[in-house]
Structures are given as structure tokens and as C-alpha cells.
Design an enzyme around this catalytic site. Sequence first.
Site, mmCIF file in Angstrom:
data_model
loop_
_atom_site.group_PDB
_atom_site.id
_atom_site.type_symbol
_atom_site.label_atom_id
_atom_site.label_comp_id
_atom_site.label_asym_id
_atom_site.label_seq_id
_atom_site.Cartn_x
_atom_site.Cartn_y
_atom_site.Cartn_z
ATOM 1 N N CYS A 1 0.836 -1.215 0.000
ATOM 2 C CA CYS A 1 0.000 0.000 0.000
ATOM 3 C C CYS A 1 0.868 1.260 0.000
ATOM 4 O O CYS A 1 0.576 2.231 -0.699
ATOM 5 C CB CYS A 1 -0.912 0.027 1.224
ATOM 6 S SG CYS A 1 -2.098 -1.318 1.262
ATOM 7 N N ARG B 1 -7.845 -4.511 -2.838
ATOM 8 C CA ARG B 1 -7.391 -3.425 -3.709
ATOM 9 C C ARG B 1 -8.399 -3.245 -4.830
ATOM 10 O O ARG B 1 -8.320 -3.915 -5.858
ATOM 11 C CB ARG B 1 -6.018 -3.751 -4.303
ATOM 12 C CG ARG B 1 -4.938 -3.797 -3.279
ATOM 13 C CD ARG B 1 -3.560 -3.990 -3.868
ATOM 14 N NE ARG B 1 -2.695 -4.528 -2.830
ATOM 15 C CZ ARG B 1 -2.241 -3.831 -1.794
ATOM 16 N NH1 ARG B 1 -2.529 -2.545 -1.681
ATOM 17 N NH2 ARG B 1 -1.494 -4.404 -0.878
HETATM 18 C C1 BEZ Z 1 0.489 -4.505 1.867
HETATM 19 O O1 BEZ Z 1 1.691 -4.668 1.865
HETATM 20 O O2 BEZ Z 1 -0.032 -3.504 1.385
HETATM 21 C C2 BEZ Z 1 -0.373 -5.571 2.480
HETATM 22 C C3 BEZ Z 1 0.119 -6.849 2.548
HETATM 23 C C4 BEZ Z 1 -0.667 -7.837 3.103
HETATM 24 C C5 BEZ Z 1 -1.926 -7.551 3.596
HETATM 25 C C6 BEZ Z 1 -2.413 -6.261 3.489
HETATM 26 C C7 BEZ Z 1 -1.635 -5.278 2.924
#
Ligand code: BEZ
Length: 215
Positions: A55, A132
Site C-alpha cells: 500500500c 485493492r
Molecule cells: C500490503 O503490503 O499492502 C499488504 C500486505 C498484506 C496484507 C495487506 C496489505
Amino acid sequence: MNDTTAPAVEPMTLKIGDPAPDFTARTTQGALSLSGLRGGWVVLFSHPADFTPVCTSEFMAFAKAADRFAALDCRLVGLSIDSLPSHLAWVEAIRSCFGVDIPFPIIEDPSMAIARAYGMLDAHAHSSATVRGVFVIDPQGFIRAINWYPASVGRSVPELLRLVTALQVVDREGVMTPEGWTPGADVVVASDLTQDAVSKAGPAWFLQYAKMPRS
Ligand code: BEZ
């Protein structure tokens, strides 16, 4: 305090062409109503959680491309169910750690009203994290494109820029864009389905390219 409002809509039912459900929400840049953004394009994107690696990389890429979205009259709006204090702390951490200012609002959605209305909740996740999701909304408030990515795979911001650009060209020029189209490349047009038109176009009548701008 929870002053997020959104209509009750069955999850995962939104489709391309549907009106984007309106909402009013608290964001890192103050209160925001989706209907208040009418007249311009909107890219509404959800992310699973603040302070996570994928993110963070996406948010920095969106931030760096913000001027290019603005040039398309397109507002970026992020969302997760995390709280406003969490969003604010994350934005500040991104600025101090990476020197990147996040210039677009991030919605807090603690009641998950917006995430539910847009089907952004991952039904298979143990938590209530949003997946997402990306919703491209046109100036009339209709959903023009939707894409979903899993938590583990980051989205391509250049692809989203290309998508918005292509939608605008399609609307403006009444054409379609072929695979991998980029601005300046040939577009495609549908042949009239008449014997005359098909015979004039030849055996490849079903794939006709056209130059841009069309004269
Ligand atoms: C992320 O790195 O954005 C992420 C990874 C695993 C679960 C939720 C977000």
C-alpha cells in the site's frame, strides 16, 4: 465519531455503467462527498491497511502521478477502513521517511459503509480489510471501469493513467482503443455491418485501425 454515510447496497453487485453510490465521509483533507466531485473524473481506490509495504508503494506512486491525473481532470481518492488518525500518521510517516507528500484525500471508513456499498470487503479474509479495488467514475457519476487486485500484488499506476486517458478518448472521439493503446497510437473503429461496408473493408473488416486525430 462516525459521520460516514452511504446507501445500503448488496456487496459485489456494482458493475460498469452503474451510478457510483454517493457517500459523505471524513478524509485526511476534510469532509468529502462523492457527488461534490461531479463534473470531473474520479479514481476511487481502496487499500487493505495503512502502514503496509505494498500500500505504501502504491500511495507513493499515486502521489508522484497526481499532476498527471489532475491534467486529465481526474481526482484521486483513497480509502481504507483504518481510522483518520491512522491515515494521518501514515501520511506523515511517508513524508518523513520517503519525502513524498500525499496530495489526495484518504477516506476513513470505520463502519465499512462505503466498502460494503462498493463491494470492497474481502469475503475470504480473516479481517475486515478492504481489497485493492479501483473504481473509475466519469463526470456524470457513472462507474466506467472496475479492477480488483489481491492484497499481495501492487497495482500499476501508469496503467490506471492509461485507462483514464483511454476512457476520455473513447468518449471524445467515439472510437475504441486496442490492446496496450497509448496516446498517439492508432485507435480501432467498428465497421458498419452491411454487405457494402464489409466488402469495401475487405477480409479484415472486423479489425479496422484509424489514425488519431480522425479527420
Ligand atoms: C500490503 O503490503 O499492502 C499488504 C500486505 C498484506 C496484507 C495487506 C496489505
